[in-house]
Design a protein around this motif. Structure first.
Motif, PDB file in Angstrom:
ATOM      1  N   GLY A   1       6.195   0.088   4.128  1.00 64.99           N
ATOM      2  CA  GLY A   1       5.372  -0.223   5.299  1.00 64.99           C
ATOM      3  C   GLY A   1       3.951  -0.598   4.964  1.00 64.99           C
ATOM      4  N   ASN A   2       3.734  -1.073   3.751  1.00 61.01           N
ATOM      5  CA  ASN A   2       2.363  -1.397   3.350  1.00 61.01           C
ATOM      6  C   ASN A   2       2.064  -2.863   3.620  1.00 61.01           C
ATOM      7  OD1 ASN A   2       1.737   1.237   2.403  1.00 61.01           O
ATOM      8  ND2 ASN A   2       3.059   0.852   0.646  1.00 61.01           N
ATOM      9  N   VAL A   3       1.356  -3.084   4.702  1.00 57.26           N
ATOM     10  CA  VAL A   3       1.089  -4.436   5.163  1.00 57.26           C
ATOM     11  C   VAL A   3      -0.421  -4.675   5.129  1.00 57.26           C
ATOM     12  CG1 VAL A   3       1.523  -6.101   7.002  1.00 57.26           C
ATOM     13  CG2 VAL A   3       2.929  -4.043   6.841  1.00 57.26           C
ATOM     14  N   ALA A   4      -0.815  -5.791   4.578  1.00 60.21           N
ATOM     15  CA  ALA A   4      -2.230  -6.160   4.632  1.00 60.21           C
ATOM     16  C   ALA A   4      -2.565  -6.610   6.048  1.00 60.21           C
ATOM     17  CB  ALA A   4      -2.527  -7.281   3.636  1.00 60.21           C
TER      18      ALA A   4
END
Lengths: 333, 333
Positions: free
Chosen positions: A321-324
């Motif tokens: 779930g690591n979104v910029a």
């Protein structure tokens, strides 16, 4: 020209194939108990209705560090420690989720971690490593610099996916999924360098041989498809790029290709436009913040790239779930 | 001029106060069993570390229809049916999450639902009503049109928050939270018209009187603060606007103010800039897709607007996850 693939093939067949067994995954699960989030397997009413399937989401975005990578990194350090290979520190390389996971694992065990990252690494990914106390070295030569640092400092070199302990750690995703899902007909797994699917497929197929396990990779970052033609570790001719930035490994690992050959029913490719569309649908329907990589399975279903019976029970692995924030700005129906 | 608030106050004190009791919430929970998602209470390692607290998130964004409103709407229709007040249909009004929830509840019970929405309603909110088979009537006069439609068709008029069955339904959020959290020192609840906090506070305070329950409203949409000065149902002088669009009710309900007076320790206001900053932090740290309304509790903690002991166990109610894509584009650290 024709001879080359055959030679590569012969070398591959002659090599000793090491596969992660159920007992290795069970041992990883025991090591990781209390050290990872036992992430929920969430039934999605909206996606089930939209697709005419029973859709289950394995929410590894809720894992520590925001991705499944926290499992493999911790298992690798703990397993090496058990074997008396406790390192003075860890050197590893990654542009993405493994970077934060390695730093997290090192901090938990009181070990220094240095992560080699490319100069163009996304700022939030660098910040994540530093949040967990990791040292970041920006370098164009990820592997070379990492090897040199390991040699110089007496650190253990940890490969982000081509490692049996990392694979066994990822396997705990599959073991939990198999335990929670009841009967499941199909498991869809995002594929980059092959770390996640190696473990998940090993776990699922050993628990439930009738369950199909299919890997999905972006058409523009198809390291496994490429590796099946040209051999493991052979890099893609051009640096892979995809909205699914977590899947842009330049090659498939050796151990990973072995696991895929043994346990995975198919690896298929999806185009960028399908990933982008599926990503918004997935966020809107699931209310999970997942990265675009997690949407490739839904993209494949939406493209009718996989044959599946109406009403089948399908599990999609939400890898992270690591979104910029700039990437989020691209969202829309 | 001075006399007016006193008269309003006297009328308020003389009115019969009806409060939702534990048994009403237990009855709602029994009705809703299998009809709502028993949403997880998720420990947030990142927020806990960042704030020096034990932070728990009640993930109502994972609720059917993407918000807690699915509880109150279904409970209201089911309870009326039990009392022999089964309507021929339901007329209700909402610009937001209650709209979809009412349509969803109606579809489940085979009842037609008409939802009056303002002409400027967000497209995805209108689409959500229609997805659940609801009829949308766009009108500037929400309440008047809704009353006329109800009279004309013989439908029951359902208020989105000023309704004891709706409040009891929302109370199941608090009951689950109290059951799952163990001891909890503080519960932070987003406040619009007061539906959610009425139920949550009634449930939590009756289960655990020592737990503080604090409501948070946007400074630019402070219906409760306004209502405490001027009386329930007295609209804000100008239409409220906030990034937290789910909290822009024009007034606090009568039943809601009664519950807040009885069960809530404080209602405090947070500025827009704090909501915007907290929203991104919440998404990034929790990996839940939540709407800005869900971030007001974190905003209050970040603004040091609430005194809380280090290490305290604090539960934040994530009220919903319905975000317009254009709103997501505003995100960033």
């Amino acid at each position: 020209m024709l001879g080359l693939p055959l030679i590569a093939c012969a070398v591959h067949r002659l090599a000793v194939v090491s596969l992660v067994a159920s007992v290795d995954i069970a041992a990883a699960a025991a090591r990781l108990a209390g050290r990872v989030v036992r992430t929920p397997l969430l039934f999605s009413e909206r996606l089930s209705e939209a697709l005419g399937l029973v859709v289950l989401l394995k929410a590894e975005n809720l894992q520590y560090t925001g991705s499944f990578k926290a499992r493999g990194a911790q298992n690798a350090l703990l397993a090496r420690s058990e074997r008396g290979q406790l390192p003075a520190g860890v050197a590893t390389f990654s542009a993405g989720n493994h970077a934060a996971a390695a730093a997290f694992a090192g901090r938990r065990l009181g070990l220094p971690v240095v992560v080699c990252m490319p100069p163009g690494a996304v700022e939030v990914k660098v910040a994540a490593v530093e949040r967990y106390g990791g040292e970041v070295v920006l370098t164009d030569d990820l592997v070379g610099t990492c090897q040199a640092l390991a040699a110089e400092r007496g650190y253990t070199l940890l490969h982000p996916f081509d490692d049996l302990d990392v694979i066994a750690g990822a396997g705990t995703v599959g073991a939990e999924l198999a335990a929670d899902a009841g009967t499941v007909d199909l498991v869809l797994v995002p594929v980059g360098g092959g770390g996640l699917i190696s473990g998940v497929a090993a776990a699922v197929k050993q628990a439930s041989p009738a369950t199909r396990v299919i890997g999905i990779e972006p058409a523009t970052a198809n390291a496994v498809t490429h590796g099946r033609r040209h051999g493991a570790l052979v890099p893609l001719p051009t640096p892979p790029r995809s909205l699914a930035d977590g899947l842009t490994a330049p090659y498939v690992g050796r151990h990973n290709l072995d696991h895929i050959d043994k346990y995975v029913d198919a690896v298929i490719e999806v185009p960028e436009h399908a990933i982008e569309r599926a990503w918004w649908e997935l966020l809107d329907a699931s209310k999970l913040l997942v990265e675009p990589s997690a949407a490739v399975g839904l993209a494949a279903l939406r493209e009718h790239a996989i044959e599946v019976d109406p009403g089948a029970r399908v599990a999609l692995v939400m890898s992270g779930g690591n979104v910029a924030p700039t990437t989020l700005g691209r969202l829309g129906p």
